[in-house]
Write an enzyme that holds these catalytic residues in place. Structure first.
Site, PDB file in Angstrom:
ATOM      1  N   ARG A  51       0.797  -1.220   0.000  1.00 47.66           N
ATOM      2  CA  ARG A  51       0.000   0.000   0.000  1.00 47.66           C
ATOM      3  C   ARG A  51       0.835   1.279   0.000  1.00 47.66           C
ATOM      4  O   ARG A  51       0.594   2.180  -0.791  1.00 47.66           O
ATOM      5  CB  ARG A  51      -0.903   0.071   1.248  1.00 47.66           C
ATOM      6  N   THR A  52       1.792   1.364   0.901  1.00 47.18           N
ATOM      7  CA  THR A  52       2.479   2.651   1.075  1.00 47.18           C
ATOM      8  C   THR A  52       3.264   3.008  -0.182  1.00 47.18           C
ATOM      9  O   THR A  52       3.143   4.111  -0.712  1.00 47.18           O
ATOM     10  CB  THR A  52       3.399   2.584   2.309  1.00 47.18           C
ATOM     11  N   LYS A  80      25.728  -3.735  -1.066  1.00 47.50           N
ATOM     12  CA  LYS A  80      27.206  -3.744  -1.124  1.00 47.50           C
ATOM     13  C   LYS A  80      27.803  -3.017   0.071  1.00 47.50           C
ATOM     14  O   LYS A  80      29.010  -2.815   0.139  1.00 47.50           O
ATOM     15  CB  LYS A  80      27.676  -3.048  -2.412  1.00 47.50           C
ATOM     16  N   ARG A 101      11.163   3.848   3.476  1.00 48.89           N
ATOM     17  CA  ARG A 101      10.812   2.896   4.557  1.00 48.89           C
ATOM     18  C   ARG A 101      12.070   2.120   4.905  1.00 48.89           C
ATOM     19  O   ARG A 101      12.835   1.713   4.020  1.00 48.89           O
ATOM     20  CB  ARG A 101       9.718   1.943   4.110  1.00 48.89           C
ATOM     21  N   HIS A 129       4.804   5.712  11.596  1.00 46.09           N
ATOM     22  CA  HIS A 129       4.342   5.579  10.203  1.00 46.09           C
ATOM     23  C   HIS A 129       3.395   6.749   9.937  1.00 46.09           C
ATOM     24  O   HIS A 129       2.179   6.595   9.836  1.00 46.09           O
ATOM     25  CB  HIS A 129       3.631   4.232  10.056  1.00 46.09           C
TER      26      HIS A 129
HETATM   27  N1   CP Z   1      -0.325  -0.083   5.821  1.00 52.10           N
HETATM   28  C1   CP Z   1       0.869  -0.313   5.284  1.00 52.10           C
HETATM   29  O1   CP Z   1       1.883   0.307   5.642  1.00 52.10           O
HETATM   30  O2   CP Z   1       0.876  -1.285   4.302  1.00 52.10           O
HETATM   31  P1   CP Z   1       2.140  -1.734   3.499  1.00 52.10           P
HETATM   32  O3   CP Z   1       3.109  -2.388   4.469  1.00 52.10           O
HETATM   33  O4   CP Z   1       1.636  -2.702   2.460  1.00 52.10           O
HETATM   34  O5   CP Z   1       2.780  -0.524   2.888  1.00 52.10           O
END
Ligand code: CP
Length: 307
Positions: A51-52, A80, A101, A129
């Site tokens: 999603r993100t 590396k 991320r 998040h």
């Molecule tokens: N909600 C969320 O962060 O989903 P993903 O891990 O798929 O990005």
């Protein structure tokens, strides 16, 4: 130039403005279809995502911009031995804004020390998040018409669930919010969230292991996955993996206008028959993630003088 590492980087007024911008985007998508023409978003995902990452990329495309990046650190020179700092320094030569991320808490903050463009934390370990929280706030706002006067149940892995930590931090800033924390004792909200946010802000909250008992009180029920990847042993995970499973039976005592949320991915904590319940809003929540990320990209680029 400003980055987004946590929702606490934003004032309440800025959060409200971002939600208003997302609502305007939803109402008139064509108005924003070329606002980022010629701009590039880099998505650097050192940890898996559906999603993100994809909603960030869809967001930039719908604003007229382009995207580049990687979805697996093993395909980048991190494999590396390149440091996060060097990676970011290089990528900020190629992109106007970065969404990152990383499994290590604080890695996006380190990235900001080296970046020449805005960095957005797309999830760092069990810490935070913020863009998920913004999607959550937009969802609550769209469903309830307000971000105040709500009883919010948070259920599941409240220890490792970074979306829960970010959401509590954000909702503590609105008035008359009551939290109902539903988790096994071993997976309860970390102490720093209780002392630095819930207690510091004088929030009303209760902790319980009994979802059925509190169900009738809730305006919002935010289910979460048990975060298998953050446990120190598989045995510990197995002990908790089925701790809370929401099904249609448990919803019988819930309010008619309950909003059921989940940041997703789900494993088994919501049975699929709940998906047909009109109170289930987790797929809408994922779609809202794209709209709020469109608002964030526009706003951070404007704050940085790139728009
Ligand atoms: N909600 C969320 O962060 O989903 P993903 O891990 O798929 O990005």
């Amino acid at each position: 130039m400003r980055h987004l590492l946590d929702t606490t980087d934003l004032t309440v007024e800025e959060i409200d403005e971002l939600i208003a911008l997302a609502m305007d985007i939803i109402a008139d998508k064509q108005k924003y279809a070329h606002i980022c023409d010629g701009k590039k978003l880099a998505t650097l995902f050192f940890e898996p995502s559906t999603r993100t990452r994809l909603s960030f990329e869809a967001a930039m495309m719908e604003l007229g911009g382009n995207v580049l990046g990687f979805s697996d650190a093993s395909c980048s020179s991190a494999s590396k031995g390149e440091t996060v700092g060097d990676t970011i320094k290089i990528v900020s030569c190629y992109a106007d804004i970065i969404a990152m991320r990383h499994p290590i808490e604080g890695a996006p903050r380190v990235a900001t020390y080296k970046s020449d463009v805005p960095v957005i934390n797309a999830g760092d370990g069990g810490h935070s998040h913020p863009t998920q929280t913004m999607a959550d706030l937009l969802t609550i706002f769209r469903e309830k018409g307000r971000l105040k006067d709500l009883t919010i149940g948070l259920c599941g892995d409240l220890k490792f669930g970074r979306t829960v930590h970010s959401l509590i931090k954000a909702m503590c800033r609105y008035s008359n919010i009551k939290f109902v924390l539903i988790a096994p004792k071993e997976l309860s909200v970390p102490d720093y969230i209780k002392t630095d946010y819930l207690e510091e802000k004088g929030m009303e909250y209760i902790e319980t292991e009994n979802m059925e008992e509190v169900m009738p009180q809730l305006d919002v029920l935010y289910m979460t996955r048990i975060q298998r990847e953050r446990f120190f042993s598989e045995d510990e995970y197995l002990k908790h993996k089925d701790a809370f499973i929401l099904d249609t039976d448990k919803l019988k005592t819930a309010k008619a206008d309950l909003t059921i949320m989940h940041p997703l991915p789900r494993v088994n904590e919501i049975t699929t028959d709940v998906d047909d319940d009109p109170r289930a809003k987790y797929f809408e929540q994922a779609l809202n993630g794209k709209y709020i990320r469109m608002a964030l990209i526009i706003t951070l680029l404007k704050w940085g003088g790139a728009l």
